[in-house]
Design an enzyme around this catalytic site. Structure first.
Site: not given
Ligand SMILES: [Zn+2]
Ligand SMILES: [Zn+2]
Length: 551
Positions: A47, A192, A365
């Site tokens: 899952d 990120d 992003h």
């Molecule tokens: Zn993320």
């Molecule tokens: Zn996110």
């Protein structure tokens, strides 16, 4: 001597998804994010996957708190599993909290959880960590990054971010705070890396509005929009287009309905009541007035879009003049299934609009120029790229070198590699577990790599069962071996093959003891099948010992 500051990435480094990190100083540990990852195509029956936080299990007493940066699944999804082990306070903004509560309630854990609401701009102490939350724009509102002042220095965690000047909620990333951190001196930045291979700037969420407008103008019948249930900003954009084009909308599916309800209640999703109708009412209305928003953009067969594409959705199906808009981007690895879903939706008679043919989706992003800007504002001494596959992390590191971060001060590491800071210097330390923990219908972590291999083998080459009835006394067969196969070869075309199998089994029975018979047969037949068919079906030998019938 001062303690070491340790940064331990437990998920999200070397992969997209299941973000989790532990920040450790002396007797204190802070957890950042508790995400899940969705299984790849070849992980059968799984899952979802949660981070392996085995590293923290013998340090439970040190864990002081959990900070969740924003409401996406890859940051919130494992909250229940993490809180079962570490029942400590959770810190999140109002919307993130609301989305976390949905998950905790489903897991029956909401009563036990202690959640503290924080706001961007606030400061909070958790153990020796002084945390300043700063706002970041992303594809879900109310996301934050963290400035963490530790005894070893200031570290900055970007969360998921982009530098959108015209975000849906009108609240851009807090540039000023980032620059202020830069002025103070930052020991390390973790930022990120998801889009590190995309040059330029990520377009603003605002470019979606004209694309929606266009699609809505041309749609003759119903409009069905597929997106993620946690893309709250997209819900707002769909609602606006719905209102502008004199339609009404209905959220379809539990997670969509729940998340929209929470976001509206908390004031993050401003949709007039008249615009929203229940699904059964929407299905009775004139198609040209209806917008349905649902999940399933990753081609998941059991999702609403997945079921619509195969004509198996219970409440409604695709009808002529339906327009389906996929407002999303395939998660790496899902492209094939997503394309198949798009083809099937066309087959069902829908008009399908997706990212490649109209800007109905933009990434949440940062792209390369935004990543450089983050680095320039924060001016870190050390840099650790986070949130991305190894190729993204590497690319992000080279951007950091380009803008002048000392290459020796950049650490590209994957999950489980400990990074240590002492006296202002960074070093890469020991390796702790940082792999996958599989969750399926049965439970957490019951499924190991060997079970996954068995499932793969079953799916690829099927199985063969050899049923033997052995005489207890003499050790001979009381009847000819019964051979059953599924998913291996077409039985009727393979009579000769199975005759040979019977012969082999009879021969092995004569030569071997009952105790070692099963493993001998499995070994020999495995070789034989591979030689004959180039396939390796799973072989199961069942032996029943019957009392002697001869006397
Ligand atoms: Zn993320
Ligand atoms: Zn996110």
């Amino acid at each position: 001597m001062a303690s070491k500051l340790k940064i331990v990435p437990l998920g999200g480094l070397g992969e997209i998804g299941k973000n989790m990190m532990s920040i450790e100083y002396g007797e204190n540990i802070l957890i950042i994010d508790t995400g899940i990852m969705f299984p790849e195509n070849d992980m059968l029956g799984i899952d979802y996957i949660i981070p392996d936080f085995g590293h923290l299990l013998d340090k439970k007493h040190k864990v002081r708190g959990i900070v969740v940066t924003h409401g996406h699944e890859d940051h919130t999804g494992a909250i229940r599993h993490v809180m079962e082990e570490f029942p400590v306070p959770v810190y999140a903004t109002a919307l993130t909290r609301g989305l976390l509560e949905v998950k905790l309630r489903r897991g029956g854990m909401l009563d036990k959880a202690e959640i503290k609401t924080i706001q961007a701009g606030e400061q909070f102490n958790i153990g020796p960590f002084e945390i300043e939350f700063f706002h970041v724009s992303h594809s879900v509102p109310d996301g934050v990054g963290l400035g963490i002042t530790t005894p070893a220095g200031l570290i900055v965690h970007s969360g998921d971010f982009k530098f959108d000047h015209t975000p849906v909620d009108g609240w851009p990333t807090d540039f000023a705070k980032l620059a202020e951190f830069g002025g103070r001196g930052v020991l390390a930045l973790m930022s990120d890396s998801t889009n590190a291979d995309r040059p330029g700037w990520t377009p603003s969420e605002a470019v979606i509005d004209p694309a929606f407008d266009n699609a809505f103008r041309q749609a003759k019948g119903r409009i069905i929009i597929g997106s993620f249930a946690s893309l709250i900003s997209r819900m707002a954009q769909v609602a606006e287009a719905t209102e502008n084009h004199n339609r009404v909308m209905s959220f379809v599916g539990t997670s969509m309905v729940e998340n929209a309800r929470i976001a509206r209640k908390l004031g993050y999703l401003d949709i007039p009541d008249e615009i929203i109708v229940p699904l059964d009412q929407a299905l009775q209305m004139k198609p040209s007035r209806v917008v349905l928003m649902c999940t399933g953009t990753q081609g998941e067969p059991s999702s609403i879009l997945g079921r619509l594409s195969t004509g198996r959705n219970r409440q409604f199906g695709i009808q002529p003049n339906d327009t389906v808009i996929l407002s999303s981007h395939p998660i790496p690895g899902n492209e094939e299934v997503v394309h198949r879903t798009i083809n099937r939706l066309f087959q069902q008679g829908a008009e399908v609009i997706y990212e490649a043919i109209a800007p109905v989706h933009v990434s949440g992003h940062a792209s390369q120029e935004e990543m450089k800007m983050m680095l320039q504002l924060v001016k870190p001494k050390h840099f650790i790229p986070i949130h991305g596959e190894l190729r993204h992390l590497k690319q992000h590191a080279s951007l950091a070198r380009e803008i002048g971060v000392n290459p020796e001060n950049i650490a590209v590491v994957e999950n489980g590699t400990v990074i240590e800071f002492q006296n202002g210097k960074m070093s890469v330390g020991e390796r702790v577990p940082g792999g996958y923990v599989f969750v399926d219908g049965m439970g957490v972590g019951d499924i190991g790599p060997s079970v996954m291999r068995e499932r793969e083998a079953l799916a690829r080459d099927g199985f063969v069962i050899i049923n033997l009835c052995v005489d207890k006394k003499s050790g001979t067969l009381t009847q000819s071996p019964e051979i059953i196969s599924r998913g291996f070869v077409f039985h009727r075309d393979s009579e000769e093959l199975f005759e040979q199998v019977t012969e082999k089994v009879n021969d092995l029975v004569k030569r071997h003891d009952v105790d070692e018979l099963s493993s001998r047969i499995e070994k020999d037949l495995s070789k034989f099948f591979y030689a004959e068919t180039k396939r390796r079906p799973m072989i199961m030998v069942l032996t029943s010992r019957s009392p002697s019938t001869s006397n």
